[in-house]
Write an enzyme that holds these catalytic residues in place. Structure first.
Site, PDB file in Angstrom:
ATOM      1  N   HIS A 144      16.173 -40.439 -18.342  1.00 13.39           N
ATOM      2  CA  HIS A 144      15.870 -39.119 -18.524  1.00 13.39           C
ATOM      3  C   HIS A 144      15.813 -38.740 -19.895  1.00 13.39           C
ATOM      4  CE1 HIS A 144      20.056 -38.051 -18.917  1.00 13.39           C
ATOM      5  NE2 HIS A 144      20.471 -38.469 -17.937  1.00 13.39           N
ATOM      6  N   HIS A 147      18.707 -39.496 -22.314  1.00 13.30           N
ATOM      7  CA  HIS A 147      19.091 -40.924 -22.865  1.00 13.30           C
ATOM      8  C   HIS A 147      18.084 -41.218 -24.088  1.00 13.30           C
ATOM      9  CE1 HIS A 147      19.803 -41.680 -18.258  1.00 13.30           C
ATOM     10  NE2 HIS A 147      21.027 -42.203 -18.808  1.00 13.30           N
ATOM     11  N   CYS A 153      35.859 -40.143  -8.979  1.00 16.13           N
ATOM     12  CA  CYS A 153      34.331 -39.635  -8.872  1.00 16.13           C
ATOM     13  C   CYS A 153      33.438 -40.949  -9.357  1.00 16.13           C
ATOM     14  CB  CYS A 153      34.229 -38.495 -10.090  1.00 16.13           C
ATOM     15  SG  CYS A 153      32.392 -38.272 -10.511  1.00 16.13           S
ATOM     16  N   CYS A 168      31.232 -40.443 -12.179  1.00 16.13           N
ATOM     17  CA  CYS A 168      31.976 -40.767 -13.711  1.00 16.13           C
ATOM     18  C   CYS A 168      32.503 -41.936 -13.659  1.00 16.13           C
ATOM     19  CB  CYS A 168      32.869 -39.615 -14.002  1.00 16.13           C
ATOM     20  SG  CYS A 168      32.422 -37.904 -14.278  1.00 16.13           S
ATOM     21  N   CYS A 201      34.671 -32.728  -9.810  1.00 18.57           N
ATOM     22  CA  CYS A 201      34.341 -33.311 -11.184  1.00 18.57           C
ATOM     23  C   CYS A 201      34.319 -32.210 -12.362  1.00 18.57           C
ATOM     24  CB  CYS A 201      33.129 -34.122 -10.914  1.00 18.57           C
ATOM     25  SG  CYS A 201      32.325 -34.930 -12.434  1.00 18.57           S
ATOM     26  N   HIS A 230      29.353 -33.578 -11.659  1.00 20.89           N
ATOM     27  CA  HIS A 230      28.860 -34.210 -10.301  1.00 20.89           C
ATOM     28  C   HIS A 230      29.094 -33.660  -9.177  1.00 20.89           C
ATOM     29  CE1 HIS A 230      28.887 -37.761 -13.471  1.00 20.89           C
ATOM     30  NE2 HIS A 230      27.750 -37.665 -13.147  1.00 20.89           N
ATOM     31  N   LYS A 278      23.016 -29.416 -16.791  1.00 17.03           N
ATOM     32  CA  LYS A 278      22.716 -30.652 -17.508  1.00 17.03           C
ATOM     33  C   LYS A 278      21.668 -31.511 -17.004  1.00 17.03           C
ATOM     34  CE  LYS A 278      25.337 -34.973 -18.176  1.00 17.03           C
ATOM     35  NZ  LYS A 278      26.468 -35.800 -17.588  1.00 17.03           N
ATOM     36  N   LYS A 312      19.737 -38.025 -13.876  1.00 25.30           N
ATOM     37  CA  LYS A 312      18.650 -38.775 -13.438  1.00 25.30           C
ATOM     38  C   LYS A 312      18.095 -38.069 -12.182  1.00 25.30           C
ATOM     39  CE  LYS A 312      20.907 -43.109 -14.784  1.00 25.30           C
ATOM     40  NZ  LYS A 312      22.441 -42.691 -15.210  1.00 25.30           N
TER      41      LYS A 312
END
Length: 492
Positions: A15, A18, A122, A125, A134, A138, A288, A291
């Protein structure tokens, strides 16, 4: 300079977050190469994660098939994003990685011991937390895990890590992240679990040497890539002898790189990295980018729609040194139109147009004024501070300086001798811009350089549009781009 990015999980395709880290690393690599410095720029993928296993199970495909497919998508970003990395490591297939991880394990064995552990884990993570939810956002609930693991005596290295960070031998930028690391260490370091049961890992990963019922914790495995990818004499050249070893990463993984990784290296008796450069997150609608964010976060789709120059420029010109940046396609298009089509593109085409109109395409470059069109120091100082927005703004300031020179000198109103001086000065400014722009927008820099390079007949090429105007949508910032008109046509 040895420049590395983190290596992301390959449970899904890449995404825009990255792309941010890859483009930042690419700018650093190109900048230091341009200065004549030796550079190794390395990136890759983390293939040995439980997240990858679970994603393959959910998709109903073998883990190897999913990992190979998604890792290939990360490596293929090289073309669309104009990346110049020298090495790409995949932790599941690099020939030296497993042996390198085993060597580090054996070198740290004096700091390893076994004990029973129970905690909240998690999967997103790939780490334990004292309580939920988390902290990295997440949404899946934390899993209660109880098992026998190998532990690393991180607590043994608390004082030396404090000294390294406080004294600047391990430089962390920006300062807010340095303070965060110091606070974490000062609060006291507990020993950390560095293995997982092979059963919970579904047998995927690197077995613990001498204990096949356990696999090496994915973060221990992944962090090792910075040295395991250095084959033959490369290890001595880039990890032992190289004075600048810089890791780029997002703020969510700073603890692993600024605390766990140096402690591992200290235990193994290996040299440490010298710099930890941390960026914040990209968000979309305040959340945030991950993906699962959908097409709006797909860097390849964005390049297809808007072009690599627009995507790289937004990442470099808009993302702050500290603080998250909210992405919309409208903001990307607006920044490209303002700075590239209407700014740089218009300047270069205006200059070339005037050279053809008034001087038949020829300009005596030796006639130029000694105007200080130079931002090299400003760009270098900004990049040394890991401030890409300030560095890109310095290049943009050179565009604005040249445009002010046009308005001040008014070449169209001068005598021929005056036109030669003014236009020679402006051609020099455009050539300087091409040089300064290269680390940021290599493809655009080449077009700018070509536009102000004399052809075989001694003339500049005829003016051509350098950037497509993207025509910012008016119905909403996320609308697809409308058919734009070519930017950079404005004559004198």
């Amino acid at each position: 300079m040895y420049i590395t990015t983190t290596i992301p999980y390959v449970n899904a395709r890449p995404h825009l977050g990255h792309a941010l880290e890859l483009v930042q690393a690419d700018v650093l690599a190109r900048h230091h190469r341009r200065r004549g410095e030796p550079v190794r720029f390395q990136t890759g993928t983390d293939d040995n994660s439980l997240k990858n296993v679970l994603a393959a199970e959910a998709e109903g495909v073998p883990v190897r098939e999913l990992v190979d497919r998604n890792a290939a998508a990360f490596e293929a970003l090289r073309g669309p994003l104009d990346l110049s990395f020298d090495a790409f490591i995949r932790t599941s297939s690099h020939p030296g990685h497993r042996a390198g991880v085993e060597r580090i394990w054996e070198a740290t064995r004096h700091d390893l011991y076994q004990r029973h552990y129970e905690g909240l884990y998690c999967v997103g993570c790939e780490q334990f937390y004292p309580e939920g939810p988390c902290p990295d956002g997440h949404e899946a609930p934390l899993q209660l895990v109880s098992e026998q693991n190998w532990f690393f005596r991180l607590s043994r290295y608390q004082d030396i890590l404090l000294d390294l960070v406080r004294g600047g031998r391990l430089r962390i930028e920006p300062a807010a992240r340095r303070n965060e690391v110091l606070a974490f260490i000062e609060a006291g370091l507990d020993d950390i679990s560095v293995s997982r049961s092979a059963a919970r890992a579904r047998g995927w990963g690197i077995p613990v040497p001498g204990d096949p019922g356990q696999v090496v914790y994915v973060w221990w495995d992944a962090l090792a890539n910075y040295v395991t990818a250095l084959e033959g004499g490369d290890y001595d050249r880039w990890w032992v002898a190289e004075p600048r070893k810089v890791h780029l990463m997002g703020k969510g993984v700073i603890r692993f790189h600024a605390v766990y990784w140096p402690a591992m290296l200290l235990s193994a008796g290996k040299p440490l990295p010298t710099g930890i450069f941390v960026h914040d997150y990209l968000t979309a609608d305040g959340r945030k980018i991950s993906k699962s964010s959908g097409g709006a976060a797909d860097p390849v789709a964005l390049v297809d729609a808007y072009g690599v120059d627009a995507v790289r420029w937004w990442l470099l010109r808009e993302v702050p040194r500290v603080g998250d940046a909210d992405f919309t396609e409208g903001r990307l298009a607006a920044r490209a139109d303002e700075d590239l089509a209407n700014g740089l593109g218009n300047l270069v085409n205006r200059v070339v147009t005037m050279v053809h109109r008034f001087l038949d395409g020829r300009v005596p470059v030796e006639a130029r004024e000694e105007v200080p069109f130079d931002v090299d120091d400003a760009v270098h100082e900004a990049l040394e501070a890991f401030d890409f927005r300030r560095a890109a703004s310095a290049v943009q300031a050179l565009v604005e300086q040249a445009n002010r020179y046009v308005e001040r000198t008014r070449p169209w109103a001068r005598s021929r001798a005056g036109q030669e001086v003014a236009l020679a000065t402006l051609v020099h400014a455009c050539r300087t811009l091409a040089v300064q722009l290269e680390p940021f927008l290599p493809t655009a820099a080449a077009r700018v350089a070509a536009a102000v390079t004399f052809a075989g007949d001694g003339r500049l090429p005829r003016p051509e549009p350098l950037f497509r105007r993207l025509a910012v949508p008016t119905a909403g910032p996320r609308d697809a781009p409308r058919a734009g008109v070519d930017g950079g046509r404005s004559p004198a």
